[in-house]
Design a protein around this motif. Structure first.
Motif, PDB file in Angstrom:
ATOM      1  N   ILE A   1       0.813  -1.225   0.000  1.00 27.65           N
ATOM      2  CA  ILE A   1       0.000   0.000   0.000  1.00 27.65           C
ATOM      3  C   ILE A   1       0.841   1.267   0.000  1.00 27.65           C
ATOM      4  CG2 ILE A   1      -1.757   1.306   1.262  1.00 27.65           C
ATOM      5  CD1 ILE A   1      -2.809  -1.325   2.354  1.00 27.65           C
ATOM      6  N   GLN A   2       1.702   1.413   1.013  1.00 28.53           N
ATOM      7  CA  GLN A   2       2.371   2.706   1.205  1.00 28.53           C
ATOM      8  C   GLN A   2       3.322   3.057   0.080  1.00 28.53           C
ATOM      9  OE1 GLN A   2       4.020   3.297   5.080  1.00 28.53           O
ATOM     10  NE2 GLN A   2       5.107   5.158   4.521  1.00 28.53           N
ATOM     11  N   GLU A   3       4.165   2.128  -0.313  1.00 32.63           N
ATOM     12  CA  GLU A   3       5.157   2.446  -1.338  1.00 32.63           C
ATOM     13  C   GLU A   3       4.509   2.845  -2.666  1.00 32.63           C
ATOM     14  OE1 GLU A   3       9.606   0.804  -2.287  1.00 32.63           O
ATOM     15  OE2 GLU A   3       8.010  -0.671  -2.039  1.00 32.63           O
ATOM     16  N   PRO A   4       3.521   2.077  -3.192  1.00 28.87           N
ATOM     17  CA  PRO A   4       2.867   2.503  -4.444  1.00 28.87           C
ATOM     18  C   PRO A   4       2.157   3.849  -4.328  1.00 28.87           C
ATOM     19  CG  PRO A   4       2.403   0.192  -3.989  1.00 28.87           C
ATOM     20  CD  PRO A   4       3.045   0.751  -2.765  1.00 28.87           C
ATOM     21  N   LEU A   5       1.449   4.083  -3.201  1.00 31.52           N
ATOM     22  CA  LEU A   5       0.749   5.361  -3.036  1.00 31.52           C
ATOM     23  C   LEU A   5       1.724   6.524  -2.914  1.00 31.52           C
ATOM     24  CD1 LEU A   5      -2.213   4.527  -0.617  1.00 31.52           C
ATOM     25  CD2 LEU A   5      -2.326   5.141  -3.031  1.00 31.52           C
ATOM     26  N   THR A   6       2.835   6.290  -2.245  1.00 28.26           N
ATOM     27  CA  THR A   6       3.834   7.341  -2.088  1.00 28.26           C
ATOM     28  C   THR A   6       4.439   7.714  -3.432  1.00 28.26           C
ATOM     29  OG1 THR A   6       4.347   6.586   0.156  1.00 28.26           O
ATOM     30  CG2 THR A   6       5.974   7.987  -0.919  1.00 28.26           C
ATOM     31  N   VAL A   7       4.718   6.704  -4.255  1.00 32.33           N
ATOM     32  CA  VAL A   7       5.248   6.970  -5.596  1.00 32.33           C
ATOM     33  C   VAL A   7       4.242   7.771  -6.417  1.00 32.33           C
ATOM     34  CG1 VAL A   7       5.942   5.896  -7.770  1.00 32.33           C
ATOM     35  CG2 VAL A   7       6.769   4.960  -5.606  1.00 32.33           C
ATOM     36  N   LEU A   8       2.965   7.374  -6.314  1.00 25.72           N
ATOM     37  CA  LEU A   8       1.912   8.094  -7.046  1.00 25.72           C
ATOM     38  C   LEU A   8       1.796   9.530  -6.553  1.00 25.72           C
ATOM     39  CD1 LEU A   8      -0.536   8.135  -8.998  1.00 25.72           C
ATOM     40  CD2 LEU A   8      -1.937   7.343  -7.066  1.00 25.72           C
ATOM     41  N   GLY A   9       1.770   9.712  -5.234  1.00 31.93           N
ATOM     42  CA  GLY A   9       1.590  11.045  -4.661  1.00 31.93           C
ATOM     43  C   GLY A   9       2.776  11.957  -4.851  1.00 31.93           C
ATOM     44  N   SER A  10       3.941  11.393  -5.128  1.00 33.28           N
ATOM     45  CA  SER A  10       5.136  12.217  -5.316  1.00 33.28           C
ATOM     46  C   SER A  10       5.267  12.720  -6.746  1.00 33.28           C
ATOM     47  CB  SER A  10       6.396  11.413  -4.944  1.00 33.28           C
ATOM     48  OG  SER A  10       6.572  10.323  -5.845  1.00 33.28           O
ATOM     49  N   GLY A  11       4.371  12.305  -7.620  1.00 32.67           N
ATOM     50  CA  GLY A  11       4.446  12.704  -9.027  1.00 32.67           C
ATOM     51  C   GLY A  11       3.731  14.012  -9.289  1.00 32.67           C
ATOM     52  N   LEU A  12       4.119  14.660 -10.362  1.00 35.09           N
ATOM     53  CA  LEU A  12       3.519  15.943 -10.730  1.00 35.09           C
ATOM     54  C   LEU A  12       2.045  15.817 -11.127  1.00 35.09           C
ATOM     55  CD1 LEU A  12       3.887  18.974 -11.206  1.00 35.09           C
ATOM     56  CD2 LEU A  12       4.754  18.432 -13.507  1.00 35.09           C
ATOM     57  N   PRO A  13       1.643  14.824 -11.931  1.00 31.01           N
ATOM     58  CA  PRO A  13       0.230  14.737 -12.328  1.00 31.01           C
ATOM     59  C   PRO A  13      -0.728  14.640 -11.142  1.00 31.01           C
ATOM     60  CG  PRO A  13       1.566  13.333 -13.741  1.00 31.01           C
ATOM     61  CD  PRO A  13       2.461  13.795 -12.628  1.00 31.01           C
ATOM     62  N   ALA A  14      -0.419  13.764 -10.183  1.00 34.23           N
ATOM     63  CA  ALA A  14      -1.300  13.614  -9.020  1.00 34.23           C
ATOM     64  C   ALA A  14      -1.354  14.898  -8.206  1.00 34.23           C
ATOM     65  CB  ALA A  14      -0.818  12.455  -8.138  1.00 34.23           C
ATOM     66  N   THR A  15      -0.235  15.598  -8.129  1.00 35.02           N
ATOM     67  CA  THR A  15      -0.192  16.859  -7.382  1.00 35.02           C
ATOM     68  C   THR A  15      -1.042  17.923  -8.057  1.00 35.02           C
ATOM     69  OG1 THR A  15       2.059  16.316  -6.670  1.00 35.02           O
ATOM     70  CG2 THR A  15       1.340  18.602  -6.393  1.00 35.02           C
ATOM     71  N   ILE A  16      -0.988  17.984  -9.375  1.00 33.24           N
ATOM     72  CA  ILE A  16      -1.810  18.953 -10.113  1.00 33.24           C
ATOM     73  C   ILE A  16      -3.293  18.669  -9.896  1.00 33.24           C
ATOM     74  CG2 ILE A  16      -2.501  19.683 -12.441  1.00 33.24           C
ATOM     75  CD1 ILE A  16       0.426  19.410 -13.268  1.00 33.24           C
ATOM     76  N   VAL A  17      -3.662  17.389  -9.903  1.00 31.13           N
ATOM     77  CA  VAL A  17      -5.058  17.022  -9.659  1.00 31.13           C
ATOM     78  C   VAL A  17      -5.484  17.470  -8.258  1.00 31.13           C
ATOM     79  CG1 VAL A  17      -6.638  15.081  -9.339  1.00 31.13           C
ATOM     80  CG2 VAL A  17      -5.066  15.092 -11.274  1.00 31.13           C
ATOM     81  N   ALA A  18      -4.620  17.227  -7.268  1.00 30.99           N
ATOM     82  CA  ALA A  18      -4.929  17.637  -5.895  1.00 30.99           C
ATOM     83  C   ALA A  18      -5.097  19.152  -5.800  1.00 30.99           C
ATOM     84  CB  ALA A  18      -3.828  17.165  -4.951  1.00 30.99           C
ATOM     85  N   VAL A  19      -4.203  19.890  -6.439  1.00 32.18           N
ATOM     86  CA  VAL A  19      -4.265  21.359  -6.416  1.00 32.18           C
ATOM     87  C   VAL A  19      -5.545  21.857  -7.076  1.00 32.18           C
ATOM     88  CG1 VAL A  19      -3.181  23.454  -7.347  1.00 32.18           C
ATOM     89  CG2 VAL A  19      -1.774  21.703  -6.260  1.00 32.18           C
TER      90      VAL A  19
END
Length: 430
Positions: A211-229
């Motif tokens: 769980i943690q490692e895949p989610l952390t990799v996803l959350g550390s990326g620019l696309p996911a961050t732009i979606v969150a913003v």
């Protein structure tokens, strides 16, 4: 535009309402808030322990002694922040059910420690601090939720020791919690045993790998961050607190990334992550509040002609310097104002991209994992968040300029409307 607004309102508002009222997300958010004062305390001493050029002034040996003297401040807070979050979540979730919240907090902590490996380099009885921080964050969150629910289940079944009426309240409550806590912790002891006979060996390894490692990799990326913003901005546009809603989902990821950077910074290693909690809080939210509205205030003073905007600028400036922007959010207004929807959505995305590549290309240091209080004024917060680097402050100044450029034509139109309306009102009075 009206159809687009109706679509957003019909889709976003129900989602936001469910997220905002979700018991578990609320407990997660409030659990992090419980830990926040301790995290900030540790971060302050990380900054103090790493003043620039201090080693040149006092010498390497004295500087090492100075850092060793201040080290326990961060070691006792930041390095084990997961423990405080676990207690906070267990406490708040149990409290939401109207039960004795302190027992929810301590049973969550005990359950987590039962699942935590207590061996370090063949030495038993030792808990690695790494699993009490970022590495154990997700296991801690899941454990806190499950343990609080199990505790509630056993309490609601009435499985408790009833003491006579003359027994002091504290003693009676303690004995009432004995059986529910015993049963809850026994479940986690069984879970520990079951994992010990698998290839994962521990629940910690299982959660981190699956769980943690895949989610952390996803959350550390620019696309996911732009979606969150974008979601933060959209929720605020409809008058909903975007940070509370979105951060409830992303904070566990961002804090874990933040802690990885802090450990690397303290050890003098290369910082692994660009996206962290401080990336969001310092270089986006921490510049006048959500949407970097300090830039809007500066622009109001630069081009504003209408009395309405000038007065709003005077009202919003003192609070905006300390990243409080409700006067601008509701006074401009930003909420439900189609005229400013474009800059409100576009400016944070552009700043996110500029900040990300400035750091990933090495032009600006990555966030050092230091939690800067959210009320810290811009420029100073950028300096502190990047480990006392002037480039962090310079990047914030550039970001403010970007927001001003994007907002300029839209604010100009709004100011013109207000100005003409004021002139018409004056002419009618005369």
């Amino acid at each position: 535009m009206n159809r687009f607004m109706s679509f957003l309102e019909g889709v976003l508002l129900p989602i936001a309402d469910k997220l905002n009222n979700n018991r578990y997300l609320t407990a997660l958010r409030d659990g992090f808030m419980v830990a926040l004062p301790l995290i900030i305390f540790g971060s302050i001493f990380v900054v103090i322990a790493n003043f620039p050029f201090l080693d040149m002034l006092i010498g390497e040996e004295a500087f090492a002694a100075y850092q060793n003297a201040l080290g326990p401040a961060s070691a006792a807070t930041l390095s084990i922040m997961g423990l405080f979050v676990i207690i906070g979540i267990g406490y708040k979730l149990t409290e939401s059910y109207g039960l004795e919240s302190i027992y929810g907090g301590v049973v969550a902590l005990a359950a987590f420690l039962i699942l935590t490996p207590q061996t370090l380099e063949d030495t038993t009885g030792v808990i690695p601090t790494s699993v009490l921080g970022a590495e154990g964050m997700f296991l801690g969150i899941i454990t806190a939720f499950v343990s609080a629910e199990l505790y509630r289940f056993f309490v609601n079944r009435g499985w408790a020791i009833k003491m006579p009426s003359g027994v002091p309240g504290a003693v009676s409550k303690s004995f009432s919690a004995l059986i529910p806590i015993t049963l809850t912790l026994s479940v986690f002891l069984l879970i520990r045993f079951l994992f010990s006979i698998t290839n994962f060996e521990t629940a910690q390894t299982f959660i981190y790998s699956i769980i943690q490692e895949p989610l952390t990799v996803l959350g550390s990326g620019l696309p996911a961050t732009i979606v969150a913003v974008l979601f933060i901005q959209l929720f605020w546009f409809f008058g909903l607190h975007g940070q509370i809603i979105v951060n409830s989902v992303f904070d566990p990821i961002w804090y874990a990334l933040n802690d990885q950077n802090l450990q690397a910074f303290q050890n003098g290693q290369e910082l692994p992550n660009v996206i962290t909690k401080q990336f969001i809080d310092t270089f986006l939210v921490g510049m006048g509040g959500t949407g970097m509205t300090l830039a809007v205030i500066i622009l109001i003073f630069a081009i504003g002609k209408s009395r309405q905007l000038k007065e709003l600028g005077k009202l919003g400036a003192p609070a905006g310097i300390f990243n409080v922007n409700e006067p601008i959010i509701f006074g401009l207004p930003i909420v439900m104002n189609p005229l400013i929807l474009v800059p409100w959505l576009v400016a944070p995305v552009v700043v996110t991209i500029v900040t990300y590549y400035s750091m990933s290309l090495g032009i600006v240091p990555k966030p050092a994992g230091i939690i800067v209080p959210w009320t810290t004024p811009p420029l100073l917060s950028g300096f502190l968040a990047t480990g006392n680097a002037w480039q962090g402050a310079a990047l914030q100044a550039v970001n403010l300029a970007i927001v001003m450029v994007i907002w300029w034509p839209f604010l100009k139109v709004m100011d013109k409307q207000y100005y003409e309306s004021e002139k018409s009102a004056e002419n009618e009075e005369n």
